[in-house]
Design a protein around this motif. Structure first.
Motif, PDB file in Angstrom:
ATOM      1  N   ALA A  49      62.598  32.638   6.082  1.00  0.00           N
ATOM      2  CA  ALA A  49      62.487  31.755   4.921  1.00  0.00           C
ATOM      3  C   ALA A  49      61.514  30.608   5.125  1.00  0.00           C
ATOM      4  O   ALA A  49      60.854  30.183   4.178  1.00  0.00           O
ATOM      5  N   THR A  50      61.387  30.082   6.345  1.00  0.00           N
ATOM      6  CA  THR A  50      60.567  28.885   6.526  1.00  0.00           C
ATOM      7  C   THR A  50      59.109  29.146   6.177  1.00  0.00           C
ATOM      8  O   THR A  50      58.465  28.351   5.498  1.00  0.00           O
ATOM      9  N   PHE A  51      58.591  30.267   6.653  1.00  0.00           N
ATOM     10  CA  PHE A  51      57.180  30.568   6.399  1.00  0.00           C
ATOM     11  C   PHE A  51      57.013  31.574   5.270  1.00  0.00           C
ATOM     12  O   PHE A  51      56.030  31.515   4.556  1.00  0.00           O
ATOM     13  N   ASP A  52      57.931  32.491   5.129  1.00  0.00           N
ATOM     14  CA  ASP A  52      58.072  33.303   3.923  1.00  0.00           C
ATOM     15  C   ASP A  52      56.823  34.093   3.565  1.00  0.00           C
ATOM     16  O   ASP A  52      56.067  33.757   2.656  1.00  0.00           O
ATOM     17  N   LEU A  53      56.609  35.155   4.320  1.00  0.00           N
ATOM     18  CA  LEU A  53      55.447  35.999   4.076  1.00  0.00           C
ATOM     19  C   LEU A  53      55.499  36.665   2.707  1.00  0.00           C
ATOM     20  O   LEU A  53      54.498  37.176   2.216  1.00  0.00           O
ATOM     21  N   ASP A  54      56.666  36.677   2.082  1.00  0.00           N
ATOM     22  CA  ASP A  54      56.795  37.323   0.773  1.00  0.00           C
ATOM     23  C   ASP A  54      55.990  36.606  -0.298  1.00  0.00           C
ATOM     24  O   ASP A  54      55.736  37.168  -1.372  1.00  0.00           O
ATOM     25  N   ARG A  55      55.578  35.371  -0.016  1.00  0.00           N
ATOM     26  CA  ARG A  55      54.694  34.689  -0.976  1.00  0.00           C
ATOM     27  C   ARG A  55      53.396  35.460  -1.174  1.00  0.00           C
ATOM     28  O   ARG A  55      52.767  35.373  -2.221  1.00  0.00           O
ATOM     29  N   PHE A  56      52.989  36.199  -0.145  1.00  0.00           N
ATOM     30  CA  PHE A  56      51.741  36.964  -0.239  1.00  0.00           C
ATOM     31  C   PHE A  56      52.014  38.440  -0.485  1.00  0.00           C
ATOM     32  O   PHE A  56      51.133  39.266  -0.313  1.00  0.00           O
ATOM     33  N   GLY A  57      53.243  38.766  -0.834  1.00  0.00           N
ATOM     34  CA  GLY A  57      53.568  40.148  -1.152  1.00  0.00           C
ATOM     35  C   GLY A  57      53.702  41.051   0.041  1.00  0.00           C
ATOM     36  O   GLY A  57      53.715  42.262  -0.105  1.00  0.00           O
ATOM     37  N   ALA A  58      53.771  40.479   1.245  1.00  0.00           N
ATOM     38  CA  ALA A  58      53.839  41.317   2.441  1.00  0.00           C
ATOM     39  C   ALA A  58      55.152  41.110   3.179  1.00  0.00           C
ATOM     40  O   ALA A  58      55.218  41.322   4.382  1.00  0.00           O
ATOM     41  N   GLY A  59      56.173  40.710   2.478  1.00  0.00           N
ATOM     42  CA  GLY A  59      57.398  40.310   3.162  1.00  0.00           C
ATOM     43  C   GLY A  59      58.479  41.356   3.200  1.00  0.00           C
ATOM     44  O   GLY A  59      59.613  41.048   3.537  1.00  0.00           O
ATOM     45  N   VAL A  60      58.174  42.593   2.851  1.00  0.00           N
ATOM     46  CA  VAL A  60      59.207  43.632   2.860  1.00  0.00           C
ATOM     47  C   VAL A  60      58.858  44.659   3.925  1.00  0.00           C
ATOM     48  O   VAL A  60      58.146  45.620   3.653  1.00  0.00           O
ATOM     49  N   PRO A  61      59.325  44.479   5.163  1.00  0.00           N
ATOM     50  CA  PRO A  61      59.008  45.475   6.192  1.00  0.00           C
ATOM     51  C   PRO A  61      59.701  46.792   5.884  1.00  0.00           C
ATOM     52  O   PRO A  61      60.890  46.829   5.571  1.00  0.00           O
ATOM     53  N   ARG A  62      58.954  47.858   5.949  1.00  0.00           N
ATOM     54  CA  ARG A  62      59.513  49.182   5.662  1.00  0.00           C
ATOM     55  C   ARG A  62      60.021  49.800   6.961  1.00  0.00           C
ATOM     56  O   ARG A  62      59.489  49.565   8.032  1.00  0.00           O
ATOM     57  N   ALA A  63      61.015  50.638   6.828  1.00  0.00           N
ATOM     58  CA  ALA A  63      61.678  51.177   8.011  1.00  0.00           C
ATOM     59  C   ALA A  63      60.992  52.423   8.535  1.00  0.00           C
ATOM     60  O   ALA A  63      61.368  52.924   9.587  1.00  0.00           O
ATOM     61  N   THR A  64      60.012  52.939   7.848  1.00  0.00           N
ATOM     62  CA  THR A  64      59.364  54.164   8.310  1.00  0.00           C
ATOM     63  C   THR A  64      57.853  54.022   8.173  1.00  0.00           C
ATOM     64  O   THR A  64      57.373  53.384   7.241  1.00  0.00           O
ATOM     65  N   PRO A  65      57.113  54.591   9.108  1.00  0.00           N
ATOM     66  CA  PRO A  65      55.656  54.482   9.012  1.00  0.00           C
ATOM     67  C   PRO A  65      55.084  55.175   7.786  1.00  0.00           C
ATOM     68  O   PRO A  65      54.006  54.820   7.332  1.00  0.00           O
ATOM     69  N   ARG A  66      55.817  56.121   7.217  1.00  0.00           N
ATOM     70  CA  ARG A  66      55.271  56.869   6.081  1.00  0.00           C
ATOM     71  C   ARG A  66      55.243  56.050   4.808  1.00  0.00           C
ATOM     72  O   ARG A  66      54.574  56.426   3.844  1.00  0.00           O
ATOM     73  N   GLN A  67      55.997  54.944   4.766  1.00  0.00           N
ATOM     74  CA  GLN A  67      55.960  54.074   3.595  1.00  0.00           C
ATOM     75  C   GLN A  67      55.118  52.829   3.832  1.00  0.00           C
ATOM     76  O   GLN A  67      55.054  51.965   2.972  1.00  0.00           O
ATOM     77  N   SER A  68      54.511  52.704   4.998  1.00  0.00           N
ATOM     78  CA  SER A  68      53.882  51.434   5.368  1.00  0.00           C
ATOM     79  C   SER A  68      52.377  51.493   5.174  1.00  0.00           C
ATOM     80  O   SER A  68      51.756  52.538   5.327  1.00  0.00           O
ATOM     81  N   ASP A  69      51.818  50.315   4.836  1.00  0.00           N
ATOM     82  CA  ASP A  69      50.363  50.188   4.762  1.00  0.00           C
ATOM     83  C   ASP A  69      49.812  49.504   5.991  1.00  0.00           C
ATOM     84  O   ASP A  69      48.637  49.614   6.296  1.00  0.00           O
ATOM     85  N   LEU A  70      50.656  48.723   6.657  1.00  0.00           N
ATOM     86  CA  LEU A  70      50.173  47.815   7.696  1.00  0.00           C
ATOM     87  C   LEU A  70      51.073  47.934   8.903  1.00  0.00           C
ATOM     88  O   LEU A  70      52.298  47.973   8.780  1.00  0.00           O
ATOM     89  N   ILE A  71      50.470  48.010  10.091  1.00  0.00           N
ATOM     90  CA  ILE A  71      51.245  47.918  11.320  1.00  0.00           C
ATOM     91  C   ILE A  71      50.767  46.677  12.057  1.00  0.00           C
ATOM     92  O   ILE A  71      49.587  46.550  12.354  1.00  0.00           O
ATOM     93  N   ILE A  72      51.674  45.722  12.239  1.00  0.00           N
ATOM     94  CA  ILE A  72      51.385  44.561  13.074  1.00  0.00           C
ATOM     95  C   ILE A  72      51.860  44.921  14.473  1.00  0.00           C
ATOM     96  O   ILE A  72      53.024  45.257  14.653  1.00  0.00           O
ATOM     97  N   VAL A  73      50.964  44.918  15.444  1.00  0.00           N
ATOM     98  CA  VAL A  73      51.339  45.258  16.821  1.00  0.00           C
ATOM     99  C   VAL A  73      51.596  43.961  17.557  1.00  0.00           C
ATOM    100  O   VAL A  73      50.654  43.291  17.972  1.00  0.00           O
TER     101      VAL A  73
END
Lengths: 177, 240
Positions: A49-73
């Protein structure tokens, strides 16, 4: 991407549709639920909540790589983990983006000389779009990386020919004819 | 009890394989022979006045002349602790990275020793005889060597994953990558061996970049400026 890159000329209506799609894609980046080491703690703070990446629409981590656009390593990639990172990346659907977070992932970090099993940067394994250095990077730094990635995603063309790709196509046609 | 009293208790009980108490360092320790580590630890655990219920860690130390295995045990009931060490002097011949000192496993006396002994095998190559499940614990099973040994040679890749800083990224490897990699590795070995890549100029030569040994008949001399000799009156004979 794929064949659509070269499908249509870069003219008004096509460009407008392309801009709209690009805006939609860059505003709903879905990262993958993935963390390796201490940088992952910092990444979770960015999601929270403090930084809240969802402000930029990227705050919903998906549980499977097949639904993901981005991998943060986030964290040290060693020889045992590199195989898994590469497999996860291979399972993601195009278009896919990679953010390398932290000094270890950007180039080995403290393990660059004596790390016998450390991969000296995840760019040896998978192509990286954004490097975010730091040990670990501040949440603001990762958010800056996400914002830079948003710019890049918005610039990527879906229907219209990208300039560089168009030039390559023209060159290929000229060489063939 | 302090360390002296514990050591006196052990020697009073006549436990086999017990060595001297070393108090030279800040943390005193008891040296134990390899064959005596099991009776000593069993005694320390079971004797009601010692009552060492807890094994903190089993660790290995490689030094220039020896490899040590250290055991830290302590008693929560009596609030005392003791350090035991098994010392393997480095043999004159063969004391390199293929040397595997062996010590009896204590995993059945202290179950906590199970993973600690696996870690010491994984990273230092110390063999624990009679261990119930001796596999690598941190590194991949197919890893070669034990990386915390001083003369460990670093791998350049593992299972196709590049581990070097100057390795070619996997997705940028072209069809000629394997051949280029061989050349790169050969050059690296040459650098490591200390062989100069370029021959130093011959002494007395004033051509620092010519290599000093360009054969006169080869095409390599087309850019070589000949040194001016004394009988060249105009100095233009060497110019092309």
């Amino acid at each position: 991407m794929g064949i659509l890159n070269h499908a249509l000329p870069n003219i008004g209506p096509v460009k407008a549709v392309d801009t709209a799609i690009g805006w939609g894609r860059k505003s709903s980046i879905w990262p993958m639920t993935f963390g390796i080491a201490c940088c992952a703690i910092e990444m979770m703070a960015v999601y929270a909540a403090t930084f809240d990446l969802d402000r930029f629409g990227a705050g919903v981590p998906r549980a499977t790589p097949r639904q993901s656009d981005l991998i943060i390593v986030p964290g040290t990639v060693n020889a045992k983990m590199a195989v898994r990172v590469k497999r996860l990346y291979d399972q993601m659907a195009e278009p896919r983006y990679v953010i390398a977070m932290g000094a270890c992932v950007c180039g080995g970090g403290p393990y660059v000389k004596w790390g016998y099993n450390t991969v000296k940067g995840v760019h040896k394994i998978i192509p990286v779009d954004i490097f975010v250095p730091g040990c670990p990077p501040r949440p603001e730094a990762l958010m800056d990386g996400i914002l830079k990635l948003r710019d890049q995603v918005g610039r990527d063309a879906v229907f219209a020919r990208r300039e560089q790709a168009g030039k390559e196509m023209d060159g290929r046609y000229a060489a063939a004819s | 009890m302090n360390e002296q009293e514990l050591h006196g208790k052990l020697s009073g009980a006549g436990v086999a394989g017990l060595g001297e108490l070393d108090t030279t360092g800040p943390d005193p320790f008891v040296v134990v022979e390899g064959s005596g580590i099991r009776p000593v630890l069993s005694f320390l655990r079971d004797d009601p006045t010692c009552r060492m219920e807890m094994l903190h860690l089993v660790t290995g130390i490689e030094r220039e002349d020896r490899i040590e295995v250290a055991y830290h045990v302590s008693s929560l009931e009596h609030h005392h602790s003791l350090t035991l060490k098994v010392v393997f002097p480095r043999p004159e011949a063969g004391g390199h990275d293929d040397w595997r000192p062996g010590v009896p496993s204590v995993a059945d006396i202290y179950p906590a020793a199970d993973w600690h002994e696996r870690e010491q095998w994984d990273l230092l190559g110390i063999e624990f005889e009679g261990h119930p499940d001796m596999r690598r614990i941190l590194l991949p099973d197919e890893w070669i060597g034990h990386p915390l040994r001083k003369d460990y040679s670093y791998p350049s890749e593992h299972g196709g994953i590049p581990l070097e800083l100057d390795a070619v990224p996997m997705y940028e490897r072209g069809p000629d990558w394997e051949r280029e990699e061989k050349v790169r590795k050969a050059k690296k070995e040459e650098r490591k061996a200390g062989t100069p890549l370029r021959q130093p100029p011959a002494p007395g030569s004033d051509r620092p970049h010519a290599g000093g040994q360009a054969p006169a008949s080869s095409k390599g001399q087309r850019h070589v400026i000949e040194p001016h000799s004394g009988d060249d009156d105009d100095g233009k004979s060497g110019a092309h």
